[in-house]
Design a protein around this motif. Structure first.
Motif, PDB file in Angstrom:
ATOM      1  N   PHE A   1      -9.415  -4.034 -24.758  1.00  0.00           N
ATOM      2  CA  PHE A   1     -10.231  -4.747 -23.770  1.00  0.00           C
ATOM      3  C   PHE A   1      -9.397  -5.416 -22.679  1.00  0.00           C
TER       4      PHE A   1
ATOM      5  N   GLN B   1     -19.229 -12.708 -19.830  1.00  0.00           N
ATOM      6  CA  GLN B   1     -19.035 -11.340 -19.384  1.00  0.00           C
ATOM      7  C   GLN B   1     -18.282 -10.490 -20.411  1.00  0.00           C
ATOM      8  N   ASN B   2     -17.642 -11.123 -21.358  1.00  0.00           N
ATOM      9  CA  ASN B   2     -16.864 -10.406 -22.367  1.00  0.00           C
ATOM     10  C   ASN B   2     -17.614 -10.314 -23.692  1.00  0.00           C
ATOM     11  N   TRP B   3     -18.935 -10.194 -23.611  1.00  0.00           N
ATOM     12  CA  TRP B   3     -19.728 -10.187 -24.848  1.00  0.00           C
ATOM     13  C   TRP B   3     -19.370  -8.996 -25.740  1.00  0.00           C
ATOM     14  N   SER B   4     -19.032  -7.841 -25.122  1.00  0.00           N
ATOM     15  CA  SER B   4     -18.671  -6.675 -25.931  1.00  0.00           C
ATOM     16  C   SER B   4     -17.365  -6.920 -26.688  1.00  0.00           C
ATOM     17  N   PHE B   5     -16.395  -7.569 -26.011  1.00  0.00           N
ATOM     18  CA  PHE B   5     -15.142  -7.920 -26.698  1.00  0.00           C
ATOM     19  C   PHE B   5     -15.403  -8.886 -27.843  1.00  0.00           C
TER      20      PHE B   5
ATOM     21  N   ALA C   1     -18.130  -9.308 -29.522  1.00  0.00           N
ATOM     22  CA  ALA C   1     -18.854  -8.638 -30.596  1.00  0.00           C
ATOM     23  C   ALA C   1     -17.914  -7.802 -31.461  1.00  0.00           C
ATOM     24  N   VAL C   2     -17.060  -7.006 -30.814  1.00  0.00           N
ATOM     25  CA  VAL C   2     -16.130  -6.155 -31.571  1.00  0.00           C
ATOM     26  C   VAL C   2     -15.128  -7.010 -32.339  1.00  0.00           C
TER      27      VAL C   2
END
Length: 289
Positions: free
Chosen positions: A164, A183-187, A189-190
């Protein structure tokens, strides 16, 4: 003139003390009896984790000096780890590994205190500090497994950061900004999923294994498997117990981790009672020897 030989017979030379031999044989028989008995589990209930915490508080009141000593140890570890994270984040994983090496031995001292109270014996700080010496083999193997899991956890975290953040590993401030940036919700979450998997492995392996090694002098493999069985057979209760531990530790870390002075001993004592509730005890003659 024939002289009568006064040499001792071969069976009298180097004969070991019979009392020591009997004592060694009794110890061997006791260990064999302990390991021969199957490990039996009993079902847990959702109210049990709160009961363990209350019993942990009772142990703190009964042995305040021992509780203060171990509380200071846990607090000092948290302060040093936090200082390294803020000033030299590249050494955080190494310091965490050191804490993971020391932590189980400190926890075993608390388990020994609860165990002695349970047996109507007077807890002693000196005894709690050395209770692990006769279990060094099993403890060393279990701690090695935990350290390997922690190192794999750290490597997986670095991989997530590398995926990321192609600009390199962010600083301490950058890590905090990344975690709290919407803005880094995907980071997030992972990173949470990866951390949750390894946290679950560490928790499942150690939730009752260390108290079991102290209580039954069992090997690390049997203790680890039993610990995982407890989690698999009581998923709801163990999930609640893990959540309570996480919440209590997180709250205790505020204000320079002062809360660990109380939370550390309470959780240590409570973990012994969690083991006692999950694993059916051996008969007193086999368990206490």
């Amino acid at each position: 003139m024939n002289a009568t030989s006064s040499k001792p017979g071969p069976d009298t030379v180097g004969t070991p003390d019979t009392s020591e031999a009997r004592q060694a044989e009794a110890i061997a028989d006791r260990v064999k009896a302990q390991t021969a008995q199957p490990v039996q589990l009993q079902p847990l209930h959702l109210a049990d984790p709160f009961r363990w915490l209350m019993r942990g508080l009772d142990d703190v009141r009964a042995a305040p000096g021992i509780a203060v000593f171990y509380g200071v140890c846990f607090w000092a570890m948290a302060v040093v780890l936090g200082w390294v994270f803020r000033t030299r984040p590249e050494y955080t994983m190494s310091m965490a590994s050191g804490c993971l090496l020391l932590g189980p031995f400190l926890a075993m001292g608390l388990y020994d205190t609860s165990r002695r109270r349970e047996a109507s014996l007077q807890p002693q700080l000196s005894e709690s500090l050395t209770c692990w010496d006769s279990h060094m083999g099993s403890m060393g193997m279990l701690v090695l497994v935990l350290v390997v899991l922690e190192l794999l956890w750290g490597r997986a975290s670095l991989v997530v950061f590398a995926v990321f953040f192609n600009t390199g590993m962010p600083s301490t401030t950058g890590v905090l900004q990344a975690v709290f940036n919407p803005q880094n919700w995907s980071f997030v979450a992972v990173y949470t999923v990866v951390g949750g998997v390894f946290a679950a492995l560490v928790f499942s392996t150690s939730v009752v294994s260390i108290p079991m090694i102290l209580d039954r002098d069992t090997d690390a493999l049997t203790a680890g498997i039993t610990s995982m069985r407890v989690v698999v057979e009581n998923p709801g209760v163990m999930l609640l117990w893990g959540a309570l531990i996480t919440l209590i530790v997180a709250v205790s870390l505020w204000f320079w981790g002062v809360g660990l002075l109380l939370a550390g001993p309470v959780l240590g004592f409570a973990s012994w009672h969690a083991y006692r509730a999950a694993v059916i005890p051996l008969p007193r003659t086999a368990a206490m020897g």
